[in-house]
Design an enzyme around this catalytic site. Structure first.
Site, PDB file in Angstrom:
ATOM      1  N   THR A 290      -6.375  -4.259   7.382  1.00  0.00           N
ATOM      2  CA  THR A 290      -5.886  -3.739   6.112  1.00  0.00           C
ATOM      3  C   THR A 290      -4.496  -3.168   6.366  1.00  0.00           C
ATOM      4  OG1 THR A 290      -6.305  -2.322   4.206  1.00  0.00           O
ATOM      5  CG2 THR A 290      -7.149  -1.526   6.332  1.00  0.00           C
ATOM      6  N   GLU A 291      -3.523  -3.566   5.526  1.00  0.00           N
ATOM      7  CA  GLU A 291      -2.117  -3.332   5.876  1.00  0.00           C
ATOM      8  C   GLU A 291      -1.717  -1.857   5.852  1.00  0.00           C
ATOM      9  OE1 GLU A 291      -3.139  -5.303   3.361  1.00  0.00           O
ATOM     10  OE2 GLU A 291      -1.818  -5.169   1.613  1.00  0.00           O
ATOM     11  N   ASN A 292      -2.564  -1.009   5.254  1.00  0.00           N
ATOM     12  CA  ASN A 292      -2.248   0.418   5.319  1.00  0.00           C
ATOM     13  C   ASN A 292      -2.556   1.006   6.695  1.00  0.00           C
ATOM     14  OD1 ASN A 292      -4.838  -0.232   4.209  1.00  0.00           O
ATOM     15  ND2 ASN A 292      -5.188   1.938   3.878  1.00  0.00           N
TER      16      ASN A 292
END
Lengths: 206, 218
Positions: free
Chosen positions: A39-41
């Site tokens: 997840t890019e966060n």
């Protein structure tokens, strides 16, 4: 559709699931597949959505929904997270789209409407970063116009980045050689060719 | 110099009219809410805010925007279901917006913190966000030249600090904190607790104290 996408993800792949429909792919991944979700966060090893006492405001996915962590999970900051994509380390990313072109151009961030507030998030980074970009979308818009097009009319998210398009009526491979039908669901190749107004190659082999 | 421990109001007094302020957080995870509230009370205006989003609901960044303190927002994703404060200001022509792809946003701040003059990124090539920018083909691939984003002040939230200012974060609340801490002249970190020097395992410190100027325990 999510089940078909999940089937095409290689065992052990590092995968980013975009916001919305692509998150449903997680429901169809076999627990023993070894697929690791990014997840890019800032996380690898994301688990299922959190419920009840599991909900932790410090642990969310890219859609800002509470999620869980799996054994082997890791956390990292944003520059590392996007270096991971840009550097070609993610195997697959799955996104929605407004339009995909025959050569794999992706348009999924703006309809170009003059009063729209532009917002792109991580879509442009993911589009050019993952080794393979899969798109999930309905093949036709509400007005019946195809969303798989010879050339995108909406502003681009990335050029020549999509390799597969999964739709409600067919799955396509796209790229430099044009559009190839991989699989159809209750529609003939002739009808697809007519409705899409472009030449299609049918292939039963992949 | 080691970080100074102070109250939020005193810490944000470092912000001046016209400053560029980097604000950590991704949604509410890592959002330095108490520091933003203190900034609203402090009163500095004409600010450029660099953050992933442009405020949600009526609190935090949205409240700062509603108070009319922000001239420009630099972010990746301003349009959300509950971003009505930003939406209203933008449609009324009362706020500037620079949309930056999320990875370029992080890397531009990383570059500022690392002393990099500019860098070529493949993100955005062929899209409206690359229009007017220098580009170059390297090993057969096209890249766009992107410049650093430097802050006068960074407001970030970490989990635990030691008294020197070494920081550890919690889960995905880490997000922009470590990068923003490097990219601002003055970095202010709000943390849940401050421990004595030596209590944090040096192997797990994510942001070394050299990047942190002021600590606020909330």
């Amino acid at each position: 559709m999510a089940e078909i996408v999940a089937r095409d993800i290689p065992d052990g792949a590092y995968v980013n699931l975009g916001i919305g429909q692509p998150t449903m792919v997680a429901d169809y991944l076999r627990p023993d597949s070894g697929v690791v979700l990014h997840t890019e966060n800032g996380m690898l090893g994301m688990g299922r959505p959190a419920t009840g006492d599991e909900i932790d405001p410090d642990l969310t996915n890219a859609g800002k929904q509470p999620v869980t962590e799996l054994p082997g999970a890791s956390y990292f900051h944003h520059a590392d997270s996007f270096a991971m994509m840009r550097g070609g380390h993610l195997d697959v990313c799955i996104m929605g789209a407004f339009q995909v072109s025959a050569t794999g151009d992706l348009a999924n961030w703006s309809t170009g409407a003059p009063d729209a507030i532009p917002a792109v998030g991580g879509a442009m980074d993911l589009a050019i970063g993952a080794k393979q970009v899969f798109v999930m979308m309905s093949l036709f818009a509400k007005d019946g116009s195809p969303k798989l097009v010879p050339e995108c009319t909406y502003p681009l998210t990335g050029r020549a980045c999509v390799s597969r398009v999964y739709t409600d009526v067919a799955t396509f491979a796209v790229g430099a050689d044009g559009v190839r039908i991989v699989e159809t669901f209750g529609i003939s190749v002739d009808e697809l060719t007519t409705r899409l107004c472009m030449p299609l190659v049918s292939s039963p082999f992949t | 110099m080691t970080a100074l421990i102070m109250e939020a109001a005193e810490a944000v007094a470092a912000v001046k009219d016209g400053d560029t302020v980097l604000v950590g957080g991704f949604g509410m995870a890592g959002m330095p809410v108490e520091l933003i509230d203190a900034l609203i009370a402090h009163g500095a205006g004409d600010l450029t805010i660099v953050s992933n989003n442009a405020g949600n609901s009526d609190t935090g960044l949205a409240a700062l925007l509603a108070a009319g303190r922000v001239r420009k927002v630099v972010c990746s994703f301003p349009r959300q279901a509950d971003s009505w404060v930003f939406d209203g200001l933008y449609r009324a022509g009362k706020i500037e917006l620079e949309v930056v792809p999320q990875g370029n946003l992080a890397e531009r701040m990383r570059a500022a913190g690392a002393g990099i003059g500019a860098f070529y990124s493949p993100t955005g090539v062929g899209t409206p966000l690359a229009e007017g920018k220098e580009s170059r083909v390297i090993d057969g691939r096209e890249y766009v030249l992107e410049f650093p984003i430097r802050g006068d002040v960074a407001l970030i939230r970490a989990h635990v600090a030691d008294r020197m200012g070494n920081l550890v974060y919690r889960k995905t609340a880490r997000n922009f904190g470590p990068v923003m801490a490097t990219a601002a002249a003055v970095t202010i970190a709000q943390v849940s607790s401050i421990v004595d020097v030596g209590e944090l395992d040096p192997e797990v410190i994510v942001t070394p104290a050299i990047y942190v100027n002021r600590l606020v325990s909330v």
